[in-house]
Design an enzyme around this catalytic site. Structure first.
Site, short mmCIF file in Angstrom:
data_model
loop_
_atom_site.label_atom_id
_atom_site.label_comp_id
_atom_site.label_asym_id
_atom_site.label_seq_id
_atom_site.Cartn_x
_atom_site.Cartn_y
_atom_site.Cartn_z
N LYS A 285 22.05 21.52 -31.44
CA LYS A 285 20.91 21.06 -31.63
C LYS A 285 20.20 22.08 -32.67
CE LYS A 285 16.68 18.81 -29.66
NZ LYS A 285 15.95 18.33 -28.46
N SER B 45 14.58 13.42 -27.82
CA SER B 45 14.73 14.36 -29.27
C SER B 45 16.03 14.68 -29.37
CB SER B 45 13.64 15.42 -29.19
OG SER B 45 14.16 16.57 -28.22
N SER C 91 14.70 14.48 -23.26
CA SER C 91 15.34 14.67 -24.58
C SER C 91 16.72 14.75 -24.78
CB SER C 91 14.55 15.98 -25.53
OG SER C 91 13.48 15.37 -25.87
#
Lengths: 484, 95, 480
Positions: free
Chosen positions: A76, A151, A175
């Site tokens: 990420k 997210s 997330s």
């Protein structure tokens, strides 16, 4: 080969069925083919990946390979990776080359894994749909008109569309678990403190925790063993020994007490999801687990309390993005104040600004007690609910998300509706407990996630139950046909 | 919150908000605050606040210097720099 | 009704650690800009603070020294504001629960009167960087070397009533942190900084509105700034104006304070518990280990110097102003085994003057305790006179060796052989018939003429007392 899990790839590499270079090229090809459509990656680290793959093959030839050597992975874009752009999906950090390596990614590097690239996300991890990215929305491979959740949307999509066998992510209020649920992948958020936060760009410090998205619980166990552990650079990381999570995967579920909180199964929950989760629970019962109805009475307050705490912390955590030492600086600032106001005004996106505004307001003079302190008191009540529940059960089971993947743009104009997408996940972060979302079925062709919540540092039990469930079902093996 | 108050908070947070953004931001912020006010449904009188999920003690480190000078590396990310310093528009001399 | 000032001081003492409070960068003063600022000090994305144990020890040490309540659990908080030298946009400090609670510092004036000043609290925090205002094409340069240097902020109660008293308190605090070896006390380098809260009121009436004065970096400026501010406030009120709560800066050139009121609205620091740091918990054993190693503190030493050495309050107060000076004194007394009062006079007289002249501290004195003791011994046994001793001291300072070497090399040994002296005196009397006649006629002040001539003849090496006695005897003989 791209159907294979991390542990299968590990075996294939060990058996010389494929080399790391070949495997890496295969994934790079897939990324080039599908990423333009899905927008899962912000940065592709092709050269580095090939160099690392070559190194991994050499290490293997010299007998120095670990289980994960040569297996590709994606990070990420919230983890600082030395010498590589680390943007947090923000215009603010679009030009930021991280000058140091996060602890989590350093451990993965150390294990010999190959970095494919940095994945898309909601800006500064603020969002539940991956629509709040400076680099554009990421698409759900099961229906590209829909969001993948957020997210950690890019990481979830990379794994779901097999553009990476595994990806790292972070979970502040769901997330990892919510995008896991919406993309049919396995998303593990460990206990707060289990994984170092050093080098993981902060959203809300007392809630953030790194984790992983994988095809299977078995892979999650393998990766967790690698990235967990105390870090002297993070004084909030836990001094708890890291067990061999893979070792307990095949333990029997006989006598395992599983609690279903009645507050999770209300009218807010999509009926198909409700039925699916109950079916999954029955499956676990067949494996010997005992099901109990439990109550988490303060669950309804978790979303407002979560947003107060998360937004207060973020308003302070994001103050460092001021255009002085790194990151975006506005054109021709006329004075210092103008530099601050415009660099932040132009460099940060709408949702991030909304959140900073709320957080600033709730911490401002005269409001602290009514908001922040009150939210911390509710946080205590929520934690106590869980502590009480875990005296009666070993695992708590429920849905991950109240709905399946929603349409892109469906909720962008209604932040409160968007916040309610986290209704089943945020309480776990408030309490700091470990949680996992695993695929449990489909509704109209869209994946449904089942959430399992464990007691503090009981990741082994979570992974054991998840793995046993995945031995009996093949939801986690499904793949969106368009990308097959 | 009224528009004036939004402007005050935006200043405190050093966020430039243009007039076009101002109305929608005011609206969103008020909706979120209304939602947050749901917290008032529960009486929390006398409940100890929980600041951190892990209620453990802070670990300390030894007083050791391990860092070497990495100025040139760090300055690479600087929007404006000279002579090893980060540059900003003139800060009005305080004295 | 007379006016009275009420003063409280906030002192920022930089703690003398090797590394910073939350990072492993060096804290050395004077390094090239930004060469001692690492990822944590720069507030890069993703970094986390890890607290330095030594800093905690030092805070506890201070707490013990002022008899304070030490909080076994203290909390770090964030103070949020934007400034270019504050990299994270917040300062990590302690707000609601500081490590050191209420304490007391005994402050003695030169006459030895002791006043107890309350310490409200002392808390740990990080220092900010520096803005350099030299012109970089109309820009300001930011150096973050100082960012993250540990500070102990020591807040006094508003117990001080005059600028002089404030300075006495500061000097006592300054001596204390140096005794404890937790701060180098270098005010020019900013290791020991002070802000003052000043208000005035008429005795018997409630306290007035207080004004904060910043930028006080020497004892002299502090006294002047406070005096100026007290006068300013009294004049304002007497002219019917109200004092507004504000921050004022002291200008060392004009000796005035000036309002810092900016167009920006008042700061709202939005304190909240630092989520990157768990509560700081220490135990009693930790505190006891530190207590065992506590040195003798300045006030106790001052009292001991008075009782043990018979020094005046003034001398004792001066000698204990630094540990090194006090040690120098005690060492010299021990080595010379002579009168401590004379030792004190020499240290505070000749030695201090020489140190001041050469801008040296006692630690760097070229005249060691052994050397000074050697000199004092020779005064004591009358080998040299006090006057000669001063030139011997100068020679020692100049590196010409110890007292005995200089005395013998320069032939400074006092002439104490009485037959030789008697001979010299007899000659002088014989060669001064006029003076003798006048003296015998009653001009007794001419006695000093004979003394002077004798000293001249002996190049100052005669023992003055002895010369007096011989002169008296011989002159007496002449009259009879």
């Amino acid at each position: 080969m791209y159907h294979k899990t991390v542990s299968e790839l590990s075996k294939a590499l060990a058996n010389k069925a494929i080399s790391s270079v070949e495997l890496t090229k295969l994934y790079l090809e897939r990324i080039k083919q599908y990423n333009p459509l899905l927008n899962a990656y912000i940065t592709l680290t092709e050269e580095l990946a090939l160099a690392q793959a070559k190194q991994a093959d050499q290490a293997r030839a010299q007998g120095q390979a670990t289980l994960l050597t040569g297996v590709p992975i994606a990070h990420k874009d919230i983890f600082c990776t030395e010498g590589i752009k680390t943007s947090c999906a923000s215009k603010m950090l679009d030009n930021f080359i991280a000058p140091y390596e996060s602890t989590l990614t350093a451990k993965i590097k150390q294990a010999g894994m190959v970095l494919l690239g940095k994945t898309n996300m909601d800006e500064f991890a603020m969002g539940s749909s991956n629509e709040n990215s400076y680099y554009g929305a990421c698409k759900n491979p099961w229906d590209i008109e829909r969001v993948p959740g957020g997210s950690s949307g890019g990481s979830a999509v990379a794994v779901a569309a097999r553009l990476a066998p595994a990806a790292t992510g972070t979970d502040t209020g769901g997330s990892l678990r919510q995008p896991g649920a919406l993309t049919g992948t396995t998303g593990l958020k460990p206990t707060y403190g289990r994984i170092s936060r050093y080098g993981m760009i902060a959203f809300a410090s007392s809630l953030d925790q790194g984790g992983i998205l994988t095809y299977t619980a078995e892979d999650a166990a393998l990766l967790l063993e690698t990235i967990a552990g105390f870090d002297p650079k993070d004084s909030t990381s836990a001094v708890e020994p890291v067990p061999s999570y893979s070792k307990n995967l095949n333990d029997s579920l006989k006598g395992v007490r599983i609690g279903l909180p009645k507050e999770y199964f209300t009218s807010q929950l999509d009926t198909t999801i409700g039925t699916t989760i109950h079916t999954a629970a029955k499956e676990l019962e067949k494996l010997g687990a005992n099901l109990h109805e439990i109550s988490l009475p303060n669950m309804g307050l978790s979303v407002p309390a979560y947003y107060v705490i998360a937004l207060a912390e973020c308003s302070s955590n994001l103050a460092r993005y001021d255009g002085v030492r790194y990151g975006y600086r506005c054109q021709d600032p006329k004075d210092l104040l103008d530099l601050y106001m415009r660099s932040r005004g132009e460099g940060l996106g709408a949702e991030v600004k909304r959140r900073i505004m709320i957080g600033t307001y709730t911490l401002s003079a005269g409001y602290y007690d009514a908001y922040y302190l009150k939210a911390q008191q509710i946080r205590r009540l929520i934690q106590e609910d869980f502590i009480k529940a875990f005296k009666e059960v070993d695992i708590i089971l429920g849905p991950t998300s109240p709905t399946t993947a929603f349409k892109i743009n469906e909720k962008v104009d209604d932040p409160v509706a968007m916040y309610l997408a986290d209704i089943y996940t945020v309480a776990i972060n408030l309490a700091g407990l470990p949680g996992i979302s695993i695929p449990a079925g489909f509704s109209n062709g869209l994946p449904i996630g089942m959430q399992l919540i464990g007691n503090y540092f009981a990741e082994a039990k979570l992974l054991n139950v998840s793995h046993q469930y995945q031995q009996q079902t093949d939801w986690h093996r499904q793949m969106p046909s368009q990308f097959n | 919150m009224k528009v004036d108050e939004i402007k005050k908070i935006a200043f405190l947070a050093r966020l430039d908000v243009n007039d076009r953004e101002l109305l929608s931001l005011t609206n969103d912020v008020n909706n979120i605050l209304n939602f947050i006010n749901k917290m008032n449904e529960v009486d929390t009188h006398g409940i100890a606040p929980l600041a951190h999920p892990l209620e453990i003690n802070q670990r300390l480190r030894n007083d050791e210097v391990t860092e070497t000078n990495q100025r040139e590396l760090f300055l690479k990310n600087a929007p404006a720099q000279e002579a090893g310093l980060f540059l900003v528009p003139k800060v009005i001399e305080e004295v | 009704m007379t006016w009275e000032a009420v003063i409280g001081l906030e002192v920022h003492a930089q703690l003398k650690t090797k590394s910073k409070i939350f990072s492993e960068s060096a804290t050395q003063y004077g390094a090239e800009p930004n060469t001692q600022a690492n990822a944590i000090d720069l507030g890069l994305p993703g970094v986390l603070p890890v607290l330095n144990k030594e800093v905690v020890k030092m805070a506890v040490k201070f707490g013990l020294a002022v008899n304070a309540n030490i909080n076994l659990k203290s909390i770090f908080a964030r103070k949020n504001y934007f400034y270019p030298d504050l990299p994270k946009g917040y300062q990590i400090t302690q707000f609601e629960l500081p490590i050191v609670g209420k304490g007391i510092l005994a402050v003695a004036d030169p006459e030895g009167n002791v006043k107890k000043i309350g310490i409200t609290r002392a808390h740990l925090e990080e220092d900010a960087g520096k803005s350099l205002h030299e012109d970089f094409h109309g820009m300001t340069g930011i150096d973050l070397n100082r960012a993250g240097t540990p500070l102990l902020e020591i807040v006094s109660e508003p117990d001080l009533r005059t600028a002089k008293e404030a300075v006495l308190y500061l000097k006592a605090l300054h001596a204390l942190v140096r005794y404890l070896d937790i701060c180098d006390g270098n005010m020019q380098e900013g290791s020991f900084r002070c802000d003052a809260n000043v208000s005035v009121h008429k005795i018997g009436e409630p306290f007035g509105t207080r004004v904060e004065i910043k930028n006080l970096n020497s004892f002299r400026f502090i006294e002047r700034a406070i005096d100026y501010e007290i006068q300013r406030q009294i004049e304002e009120i007497e002219h019917g104006n109200k004092i507004v709560q504000e921050t004022r800066l002291y200008n060392a050139n004009t000796h005035k304070t000036k309002s810092m009121r900016s167009k920006e609205e008042a700061n709202d620091y939005r304190y909240f518990p630092e989520p990157d740091l768990l509560p700081l918990v220490i135990d009693k054993a930790f505190i006891e280990t530190i207590a065992e190693k506590l040195p003798e503190l300045p006030e106790a030493k001052r009292q001991r110097f008075i009782s043990q050495y018979g020094l005046s309050a003034y001398d004792a107060g001066n000698l204990i102003s630094s540990q090194s000076l006090a040690d120098y004194f005690e060492q010299t007394v021990k080595l010379s085994a002579t009168d401590p009062k004379i030792t004190a006079n020499w240290i505070m007289g000749e030695l201090s003057a020489a140190l001041n002249k050469h801008d040296l501290t006692i630690e760097h004195s070229p005249v060691t305790t052994t050397m000074l003791a050697g000199l004092l011994k020779r005064i004591h046994d009358h080998t040299i006179s006090g006057k000669i001793a001063k030139s011997v001291f100068e020679a020692m300072w100049a590196g010409e060796g110890d007292a005995d070497t200089i005395i013998s090399k320069q032939g400074l040994k006092q002439v104490t052989d009485s037959s030789a002296l008697e001979k010299i005196v007899a000659e002088i009397i014989a060669n001064s018939p006029e003076q003798l006649a006048d003296y015998l006629a009653g001009k007794e002040r001419l006695f000093s003429y004979f003394v002077g001539q004798t000293m001249k003849a002996t190049k100052g090496q005669a023992n003055p007392q002895q010369v007096n006695e011989i002169l008296k005897q011989q002159l007496k003989r002449v009259t009879h």
